[in-house]
Design a protein around this motif. Structure first.
Motif, PDB file in Angstrom:
ATOM      1  N   GLN A 217      73.596 104.403 -18.439  1.00 53.07           N
ATOM      2  CA  GLN A 217      73.218 105.579 -19.221  1.00 53.07           C
ATOM      3  C   GLN A 217      74.387 106.074 -20.067  1.00 53.07           C
ATOM      4  OE1 GLN A 217      70.152 106.595 -19.229  1.00 53.07           O
ATOM      5  NE2 GLN A 217      70.475 108.282 -20.664  1.00 53.07           N
ATOM      6  N   LYS A 218      75.596 106.075 -19.467  1.00 49.82           N
ATOM      7  CA  LYS A 218      76.767 106.489 -20.241  1.00 49.82           C
ATOM      8  C   LYS A 218      76.990 105.552 -21.424  1.00 49.82           C
ATOM      9  CE  LYS A 218      79.209 108.621 -16.386  1.00 49.82           C
ATOM     10  NZ  LYS A 218      80.405 108.562 -15.503  1.00 49.82           N
ATOM     11  N   MET A 219      76.866 104.246 -21.196  1.00 47.02           N
ATOM     12  CA  MET A 219      77.036 103.285 -22.285  1.00 47.02           C
ATOM     13  C   MET A 219      75.992 103.512 -23.379  1.00 47.02           C
ATOM     14  SD  MET A 219      79.626 101.316 -21.674  1.00 47.02           S
ATOM     15  CE  MET A 219      80.680 100.761 -20.331  1.00 47.02           C
ATOM     16  N   ARG A 220      74.746 103.797 -22.958  1.00 49.87           N
ATOM     17  CA  ARG A 220      73.709 104.028 -23.969  1.00 49.87           C
ATOM     18  C   ARG A 220      73.994 105.277 -24.785  1.00 49.87           C
ATOM     19  NH1 ARG A 220      68.995 101.093 -23.285  1.00 49.87           N
ATOM     20  NH2 ARG A 220      68.860  99.883 -21.348  1.00 49.87           N
ATOM     21  N   SER A 221      74.425 106.372 -24.097  1.00 52.26           N
ATOM     22  CA  SER A 221      74.749 107.604 -24.842  1.00 52.26           C
ATOM     23  C   SER A 221      75.929 107.380 -25.774  1.00 52.26           C
ATOM     24  CB  SER A 221      75.050 108.727 -23.842  1.00 52.26           C
ATOM     25  OG  SER A 221      76.161 108.384 -23.022  1.00 52.26           O
ATOM     26  N   GLU A 222      76.945 106.642 -25.279  1.00 57.97           N
ATOM     27  CA  GLU A 222      78.085 106.336 -26.140  1.00 57.97           C
ATOM     28  C   GLU A 222      77.660 105.478 -27.321  1.00 57.97           C
ATOM     29  OE1 GLU A 222      82.116 106.629 -27.194  1.00 57.97           O
ATOM     30  OE2 GLU A 222      80.952 107.648 -25.649  1.00 57.97           O
ATOM     31  N   ASN A 223      76.762 104.520 -27.060  1.00 56.77           N
ATOM     32  CA  ASN A 223      76.264 103.666 -28.142  1.00 56.77           C
ATOM     33  C   ASN A 223      75.487 104.487 -29.171  1.00 56.77           C
ATOM     34  OD1 ASN A 223      75.604 101.478 -29.654  1.00 56.77           O
ATOM     35  ND2 ASN A 223      74.178 100.580 -28.184  1.00 56.77           N
ATOM     36  N   GLU A 224      74.656 105.440 -28.668  1.00 52.30           N
ATOM     37  CA  GLU A 224      73.918 106.292 -29.605  1.00 52.30           C
ATOM     38  C   GLU A 224      74.859 107.160 -30.436  1.00 52.30           C
ATOM     39  OE1 GLU A 224      71.234 108.446 -27.214  1.00 52.30           O
ATOM     40  OE2 GLU A 224      69.888 106.732 -26.811  1.00 52.30           O
ATOM     41  N   ARG A 323      81.524  95.740 -28.861  1.00 52.63           N
ATOM     42  CA  ARG A 323      82.235  95.665 -27.587  1.00 52.63           C
ATOM     43  C   ARG A 323      81.508  96.464 -26.499  1.00 52.63           C
ATOM     44  NH1 ARG A 323      85.770  98.547 -24.765  1.00 52.63           N
ATOM     45  NH2 ARG A 323      85.778 100.225 -26.281  1.00 52.63           N
ATOM     46  N   LEU A 324      81.028  97.669 -26.840  1.00 50.14           N
ATOM     47  CA  LEU A 324      80.289  98.477 -25.867  1.00 50.14           C
ATOM     48  C   LEU A 324      78.993  97.799 -25.456  1.00 50.14           C
ATOM     49  CD1 LEU A 324      80.853 102.048 -27.357  1.00 50.14           C
ATOM     50  CD2 LEU A 324      81.920 101.061 -25.338  1.00 50.14           C
ATOM     51  N   ASN A 325      78.294  97.206 -26.427  1.00 48.21           N
ATOM     52  CA  ASN A 325      77.059  96.469 -26.071  1.00 48.21           C
ATOM     53  C   ASN A 325      77.387  95.306 -25.136  1.00 48.21           C
ATOM     54  OD1 ASN A 325      75.263  98.072 -27.506  1.00 48.21           O
ATOM     55  ND2 ASN A 325      75.648  96.971 -29.429  1.00 48.21           N
ATOM     56  N   ALA A 326      78.511  94.643 -25.411  1.00 46.69           N
ATOM     57  CA  ALA A 326      78.905  93.525 -24.540  1.00 46.69           C
ATOM     58  C   ALA A 326      79.225  94.021 -23.129  1.00 46.69           C
ATOM     59  CB  ALA A 326      80.128  92.808 -25.124  1.00 46.69           C
ATOM     60  N   GLN A 327      79.866  95.212 -23.006  1.00 45.25           N
ATOM     61  CA  GLN A 327      80.138  95.774 -21.682  1.00 45.25           C
ATOM     62  C   GLN A 327      78.847  96.118 -20.945  1.00 45.25           C
ATOM     63  OE1 GLN A 327      82.765  99.112 -22.067  1.00 45.25           O
ATOM     64  NE2 GLN A 327      84.574  97.884 -22.586  1.00 45.25           N
ATOM     65  N   GLU A 329      75.867  94.707 -21.358  1.00 44.92           N
ATOM     66  CA  GLU A 329      75.255  93.437 -20.926  1.00 44.92           C
ATOM     67  C   GLU A 329      76.024  92.824 -19.748  1.00 44.92           C
ATOM     68  OE1 GLU A 329      72.490  92.223 -21.922  1.00 44.92           O
ATOM     69  OE2 GLU A 329      72.138  93.816 -23.373  1.00 44.92           O
ATOM     70  N   ALA A 330      77.379  92.953 -19.792  1.00 45.26           N
ATOM     71  CA  ALA A 330      78.176  92.413 -18.692  1.00 45.26           C
ATOM     72  C   ALA A 330      77.881  93.168 -17.385  1.00 45.26           C
ATOM     73  CB  ALA A 330      79.673  92.497 -19.014  1.00 45.26           C
ATOM     74  N   GLY A 331      77.707  94.514 -17.470  1.00 49.42           N
ATOM     75  CA  GLY A 331      77.339  95.288 -16.275  1.00 49.42           C
ATOM     76  C   GLY A 331      76.001  94.865 -15.711  1.00 49.42           C
ATOM     77  N   LYS A 332      75.009  94.673 -16.586  1.00 50.10           N
ATOM     78  CA  LYS A 332      73.699  94.210 -16.101  1.00 50.10           C
ATOM     79  C   LYS A 332      73.825  92.835 -15.448  1.00 50.10           C
ATOM     80  CE  LYS A 332      70.867  96.717 -19.499  1.00 50.10           C
ATOM     81  NZ  LYS A 332      69.933  96.578 -20.633  1.00 50.10           N
ATOM     82  N   ALA A 333      74.556  91.944 -16.118  1.00 51.56           N
ATOM     83  CA  ALA A 333      74.719  90.597 -15.556  1.00 51.56           C
ATOM     84  C   ALA A 333      75.444  90.651 -14.212  1.00 51.56           C
ATOM     85  CB  ALA A 333      75.490  89.708 -16.532  1.00 51.56           C
ATOM     86  N   CYS A 334      76.445  91.554 -14.089  1.00 52.10           N
ATOM     87  CA  CYS A 334      77.177  91.681 -12.826  1.00 52.10           C
ATOM     88  C   CYS A 334      76.256  92.189 -11.710  1.00 52.10           C
ATOM     89  CB  CYS A 334      78.369  92.622 -12.997  1.00 52.10           C
ATOM     90  SG  CYS A 334      79.378  92.804 -11.521  1.00 52.10           S
ATOM     91  N   PHE A 335      75.389  93.185 -12.038  1.00 56.50           N
ATOM     92  CA  PHE A 335      74.439  93.688 -11.039  1.00 56.50           C
ATOM     93  C   PHE A 335      73.486  92.594 -10.587  1.00 56.50           C
ATOM     94  CE2 PHE A 335      71.868  96.542  -8.771  1.00 56.50           C
ATOM     95  CZ  PHE A 335      70.549  96.232  -9.070  1.00 56.50           C
TER      96      PHE A 335
END
Length: 477
Positions: A217-224, A323-327, A329-335
């Protein structure tokens, strides 16, 4: 007797006999004939008031508590007047629910608090007395009766023995049931422990999933936010591009004017001799236009510099968003990778448990087989040693019979291979048992070729190398 919806109230302690005379039973016979209904007659005294849940029970003489009733009937309430309470009351017991033995019984009135308020004289349930009946019989019938009684007593003893056996079986079944219940409780405790561990693991996974969701959620808000900033910068860039286009159009107009002036200058050069004064003015005009052109070029260069800076900022913003989008995606892949790893570990644990169980069963089976084989080999070895002793004794006896000296110690090598050993000349055909002794001595395993266990000092022949390895493996377990 009609069955009640609930058991009557009763007292579990010894009772006081002071209250037994508050209800008086009358017309009680000495005995009642089995198979018929029995009517109980009673009267309430002035000291006692009946209540709704009072009851009359038939008790065996010698009872201790009101719980020892054989059968009971609820007492109907009399009318409201005191004269009705003083009248004789009655209650009828059905024949089906009455006792079948010839013990002494009595009626007891018990109130709803479980207190005995009256008791009758004892009576029996039996046929008419033998004193009242004249029985005429013969000696044969008497003997038949005695034989029948003897058979009945024997059958009674057998039934008692059978009852004792059944009680023993029941106690054994109760013990087995208790053991099974203890095992069930143990299994239930294990299941509860596993359920608690599963709940704890699930809670940890839920907390990790919530943390990942918060990070997402934080990444999405930062992306927005960065997307909004990029949109603002793009609008500013469009405005600056419009301003730049306007400046370019003004520069083109200036350039066209300069070109027009240059054309006029060329025309004036043709008449230079005639219009010098006018030429000087034109040269001044040309210099002024050149200065203006330099100022315009400088202004254009100044305007192009912010545009390059804005393009650099836009590229940096685009790279940051990527870079934020990559982070994210990396978090989802890690989960997903952690979830798959947990499931893989659970499967691996189950497989390892099954493999360990199968391996333990296989090792137990192999250990049992090896023990049996070892016992068989030990028995064969002992039998061979006994046979070897017998052969040695026989050989010694034959040698002594032939007049030869004999050494009872076993010879490690055949006599033909010893240096300087020769057959005695007194024997024409040689020793007939020397070959047997040599072959038996050569066939026995020597001490140098035996395998000794360093843990339990057990000795194995060199031919039992596999048995020795299994024995060492059992020590490692």
């Amino acid at each position: 007797m009609e069955t009640a919806e609930e058991d009557p109230s009763s007292a579990a302690v010894l009772l006081d006999h002071a209250s037994f005379s508050q209800v008086v039973f009358n017309s009680v016979d000495k005995f009642y004939v089995p198979g018929g209904d029995v009517t109980c007659y009673y009267i309430f005294t002035q000291q006692f008031t009946p209540r709704r849940k009072d009851w009359i029970g038939i008790f065996r003489v010698g009872w201790k508590t009101t719980r020892e009733y054989y059968t009971f009937m609820w007492v109907p309430l009399p009318g409201d007047s005191s004269t009705d309470a003083a009248k004789q009351q009655e209650v009828q017991f059905k024949a089906y629910y009455l006792p079948k033995d010839d013990e002494y019984y009595q009626f007891c009135y018990v109130d709803q608090d479980g207190v005995v308020r009256g008791a009758s004289v004892p009576f029996q349930f039996r046929p008419e007395s033998e004193e009242d009946i004249l029985v005429v019989t013969t000696k044969v019938k008497v003997e038949e009766t005695e034989q029948r009684n003897k058979e009945l007593r024997q059958e009674n003893q057998e039934l008692k023995a059978r009852c004792a056996r059944l009680e023993e079986q029941d106690s054994a079944a109760q013990a087995e049931l208790q053991r099974k219940q203890e095992e069930l409780e143990t299994l239930q405790s294990i299941i509860k422990k596993l359920e608690r561990e599963a709940e704890e693991q699930k809670g940890r996974w839920d907390s990790e999933r919530l943390q990942l969701k918060e990070q997402d959620q934080k990444m999405r808000s930062e992306n927005e936010r960065l997307g909004t900033r990029v949109t603002e910068l793009q609008s500013q860039l469009l405005n600056q591009e419009k301003e730049m286009e306007e400046l370019v159009r003004g520069d083109q107009e200036k350039t066209e004017q300069l070109q027009h002036l240059r054309n006029g200058n060329d025309q004036l050069c043709l008449s230079l001799t005639e219009q010098r004064e006018q030429q000087k003015k034109l040269e001044q005009t040309v210099e002024e236009m050149q200065l203006r052109e330099a100022a315009a070029v400088k202004t254009q260069a100044d305007l192009m510099e912010p545009r390059r800076d804005e393009a650099t900022v836009e590229a940096q913003l685009v790279r940051e968003v990527a870079r934020l989008n990559a982070q994210v995606e990396a978090g989802k892949a890690c989960f997903l990778e952690k979830y798959k790893e947990c499931r893989r570990l659970h499967r691996q644990i189950r497989q390892l448990r099954a493999a360990a169980r199968d391996e333990n069963l296989d090792l137990s089976r192999r250990l049992g087989e090896n023990k049996l084989l070892c016992d068989c080999l030990r028995g064969e070895k002992e039998q061979m040693e006994r046979e070897n002793d017998l052969l040695r004794k026989e050989n010694s006896r034959l040698l002594s019979y032939m007049g030869l000296d004999f050494d009872p110690r076993p010879d490690p090598a055949p006599a033909s291979e010893q240096p300087g050993s020769r057959q005695k000349p007194s024997l024409v055909y040689g020793n007939p048992y020397s070959g047997v002794q040599e072959s038996s001595a050569s066939g026995l395993p020597s001490a140098e070729k035996c395998l000794t266990c360093p843990i339990c000092d057990r000795v194995f022949p060199a031919t039992e190398k596999q048995v020795f390895e299994d024995h060492m493996y059992c020590h490692s377990l």
